[in-house]
Design a protein around this motif. Sequence first.
Motif, PDB file in Angstrom:
ATOM      1  N   LYS A 134       1.040  -1.153   0.178  1.00 46.03           N
ATOM      2  CA  LYS A 134       0.159  -0.132  -0.125  1.00 46.03           C
ATOM      3  C   LYS A 134       1.011   1.243  -0.049  1.00 46.03           C
ATOM      4  O   LYS A 134       0.679   2.263  -0.816  1.00 46.03           O
ATOM      5  CB  LYS A 134      -0.787  -0.090   1.186  1.00 46.03           C
ATOM      6  CG  LYS A 134      -1.725   1.203   1.354  1.00 46.03           C
ATOM      7  CD  LYS A 134      -2.865   1.237   2.530  1.00 46.03           C
ATOM      8  CE  LYS A 134      -3.825   2.102   2.531  1.00 46.03           C
ATOM      9  NZ  LYS A 134      -3.470   3.538   2.211  1.00 46.03           N
TER      10      LYS A 134
ATOM     11  N   SER B  50       3.736   1.387  -1.217  1.00 43.85           N
ATOM     12  CA  SER B  50       4.424   1.766  -2.597  1.00 43.85           C
ATOM     13  C   SER B  50       3.668   2.519  -3.538  1.00 43.85           C
ATOM     14  O   SER B  50       3.628   3.363  -4.324  1.00 43.85           O
ATOM     15  CB  SER B  50       5.029   0.161  -3.029  1.00 43.85           C
ATOM     16  OG  SER B  50       6.199  -0.005  -2.508  1.00 43.85           O
ATOM     17  N   PHE B  51       2.202   1.956  -3.668  1.00 45.86           N
ATOM     18  CA  PHE B  51       1.072   2.360  -4.553  1.00 45.86           C
ATOM     19  C   PHE B  51       1.012   3.929  -4.108  1.00 45.86           C
ATOM     20  O   PHE B  51       0.753   4.772  -4.796  1.00 45.86           O
ATOM     21  CB  PHE B  51      -0.143   1.709  -3.942  1.00 45.86           C
ATOM     22  CG  PHE B  51       0.191   0.551  -5.226  1.00 45.86           C
ATOM     23  CD1 PHE B  51       0.092   0.465  -6.820  1.00 45.86           C
ATOM     24  CD2 PHE B  51      -0.077  -0.840  -4.890  1.00 45.86           C
ATOM     25  CE1 PHE B  51       0.341  -0.668  -7.518  1.00 45.86           C
ATOM     26  CE2 PHE B  51       0.107  -2.063  -5.253  1.00 45.86           C
ATOM     27  CZ  PHE B  51       0.245  -1.882  -6.901  1.00 45.86           C
ATOM     28  N   ASP B  52       0.844   4.235  -2.611  1.00 46.80           N
ATOM     29  CA  ASP B  52       0.753   5.603  -2.280  1.00 46.80           C
ATOM     30  C   ASP B  52       1.937   6.510  -2.892  1.00 46.80           C
ATOM     31  O   ASP B  52       1.527   7.603  -3.330  1.00 46.80           O
ATOM     32  CB  ASP B  52       0.707   5.784  -0.818  1.00 46.80           C
ATOM     33  CG  ASP B  52      -0.549   5.214  -0.181  1.00 46.80           C
ATOM     34  OD1 ASP B  52      -1.537   5.077  -1.021  1.00 46.80           O
ATOM     35  OD2 ASP B  52      -0.607   4.959   0.896  1.00 46.80           O
ATOM     36  N   LYS B  53       3.090   6.026  -2.779  1.00 50.56           N
ATOM     37  CA  LYS B  53       4.060   6.925  -3.114  1.00 50.56           C
ATOM     38  C   LYS B  53       4.198   7.090  -4.745  1.00 50.56           C
ATOM     39  O   LYS B  53       4.445   7.889  -5.342  1.00 50.56           O
ATOM     40  CB  LYS B  53       5.530   6.067  -2.879  1.00 50.56           C
ATOM     41  CG  LYS B  53       5.899   6.277  -1.297  1.00 50.56           C
ATOM     42  CD  LYS B  53       7.172   5.355  -0.925  1.00 50.56           C
ATOM     43  CE  LYS B  53       7.436   5.585   0.214  1.00 50.56           C
ATOM     44  NZ  LYS B  53       8.645   4.824   0.836  1.00 50.56           N
ATOM     45  N   ALA B  54       3.642   5.954  -5.473  1.00 55.58           N
ATOM     46  CA  ALA B  54       3.690   6.004  -6.875  1.00 55.58           C
ATOM     47  C   ALA B  54       2.595   7.124  -7.260  1.00 55.58           C
ATOM     48  O   ALA B  54       2.504   7.536  -8.384  1.00 55.58           O
ATOM     49  CB  ALA B  54       3.406   4.561  -7.540  1.00 55.58           C
ATOM     50  N   SER B  55       1.613   7.026  -6.644  1.00 54.50           N
ATOM     51  CA  SER B  55       0.256   7.822  -7.026  1.00 54.50           C
ATOM     52  C   SER B  55       0.565   9.329  -6.877  1.00 54.50           C
ATOM     53  O   SER B  55      -0.181  10.103  -7.553  1.00 54.50           O
ATOM     54  CB  SER B  55      -0.804   7.664  -6.015  1.00 54.50           C
ATOM     55  OG  SER B  55      -0.655   7.991  -4.680  1.00 54.50           O
ATOM     56  N   LYS B  56       1.734   9.833  -6.515  1.00 58.11           N
ATOM     57  CA  LYS B  56       2.290  11.147  -6.459  1.00 58.11           C
ATOM     58  C   LYS B  56       2.625  11.569  -7.831  1.00 58.11           C
ATOM     59  O   LYS B  56       2.554  12.940  -8.255  1.00 58.11           O
ATOM     60  CB  LYS B  56       3.433  11.301  -5.531  1.00 58.11           C
ATOM     61  CG  LYS B  56       2.975  11.061  -3.981  1.00 58.11           C
ATOM     62  CD  LYS B  56       3.969  11.445  -3.142  1.00 58.11           C
ATOM     63  CE  LYS B  56       3.575  11.477  -1.665  1.00 58.11           C
ATOM     64  NZ  LYS B  56       4.694  11.392  -0.825  1.00 58.11           N
ATOM     65  N   GLY B  57       2.671  10.814  -8.580  1.00 61.12           N
ATOM     66  CA  GLY B  57       3.115  11.163 -10.264  1.00 61.12           C
ATOM     67  C   GLY B  57       4.402  11.399 -10.336  1.00 61.12           C
ATOM     68  O   GLY B  57       4.894  12.029 -11.668  1.00 61.12           O
TER      69      GLY B  57
ATOM     70  N   TYR C 279       7.099   5.696  -8.700  1.00 67.81           N
ATOM     71  CA  TYR C 279       6.197   6.104  -9.626  1.00 67.81           C
ATOM     72  C   TYR C 279       6.933   5.575 -11.046  1.00 67.81           C
ATOM     73  O   TYR C 279       6.209   4.853 -11.880  1.00 67.81           O
ATOM     74  CB  TYR C 279       5.949   7.771  -9.917  1.00 67.81           C
ATOM     75  CG  TYR C 279       5.295   7.947 -11.294  1.00 67.81           C
ATOM     76  CD1 TYR C 279       3.805   7.778 -11.444  1.00 67.81           C
ATOM     77  CD2 TYR C 279       5.974   8.609 -12.345  1.00 67.81           C
ATOM     78  CE1 TYR C 279       3.241   8.146 -12.652  1.00 67.81           C
ATOM     79  CE2 TYR C 279       5.386   8.710 -13.415  1.00 67.81           C
ATOM     80  CZ  TYR C 279       4.027   8.675 -13.498  1.00 67.81           C
ATOM     81  OH  TYR C 279       3.352   8.934 -14.746  1.00 67.81           O
TER      82      TYR C 279
ATOM     83  N   LEU D 286       6.807   1.858 -11.353  1.00 69.62           N
ATOM     84  CA  LEU D 286       5.285   1.398 -11.652  1.00 69.62           C
ATOM     85  C   LEU D 286       4.753   1.651 -13.060  1.00 69.62           C
ATOM     86  O   LEU D 286       4.411   0.728 -13.873  1.00 69.62           O
ATOM     87  CB  LEU D 286       4.238   1.870 -10.533  1.00 69.62           C
ATOM     88  CG  LEU D 286       2.758   1.418 -10.815  1.00 69.62           C
ATOM     89  CD1 LEU D 286       2.742   0.065 -10.604  1.00 69.62           C
ATOM     90  CD2 LEU D 286       2.051   2.120  -9.826  1.00 69.62           C
TER      91      LEU D 286
ATOM     92  N   LEU E 243      -3.278  -4.373 -11.004  1.00 72.98           N
ATOM     93  CA  LEU E 243      -2.411  -4.055  -9.959  1.00 72.98           C
ATOM     94  C   LEU E 243      -3.234  -4.623  -8.727  1.00 72.98           C
ATOM     95  O   LEU E 243      -4.403  -4.694  -8.678  1.00 72.98           O
ATOM     96  CB  LEU E 243      -2.684  -2.397  -9.944  1.00 72.98           C
ATOM     97  CG  LEU E 243      -2.095  -1.735 -11.048  1.00 72.98           C
ATOM     98  CD1 LEU E 243      -1.973  -0.183 -10.807  1.00 72.98           C
ATOM     99  CD2 LEU E 243      -0.653  -2.113 -11.184  1.00 72.98           C
TER     100      LEU E 243
END
Length: 161
Positions: A24, A26-33, A38, A41, A53
């Motif tokens: 979770k 890692s997905f939160d960090k990647a969601s920053k763009g 990011y 991913l 995913l």
Amino acid sequence: MKKNTTNTVRFTVDFIEKKIIGTKASFDKASKGFGPAYEELAEKVAKHSDFKLEVKEQKKHTTKAKRTYDGMDFAFMEAYIETLKNAEQIMAEYEAIKADAKKWDISVYPYTKKWFLGEFDPDKNGFDMAKAKQEITEYRMSRAILNAEPVERGNEQIAAD
């Protein structure tokens, strides 16, 4: 001077189930763009566009909670030992344990507590502090009643408070 880089894998690819798996966080960090999570991913999604995913379940730690014995000090141990039928013998062992710890220059309380719990909780089920406190209270009450002297008040005899 070399730059210290680590090739941390935040996302794994499951080719059999056709999934890209990550935590979770890692997905939160990647969601920053932006940033390494990011980029990693985005690269995996570009290579495997038909993969789903999936958030990986966190491992549950199954370690036993550390037992704490609030109120267990030397006075408590001595009071509990006093309630037992063979109190004199056990008190002699208790004093010997404390003396040995001092002689060997080790911490007296942890050593004595370990002996006490081994003596009175041999199955390691957890020494029941509440039950022991109740036993101490009952023992002290019975001793107080036995030691009370009758006091005369008028025509009646009453035990001393």
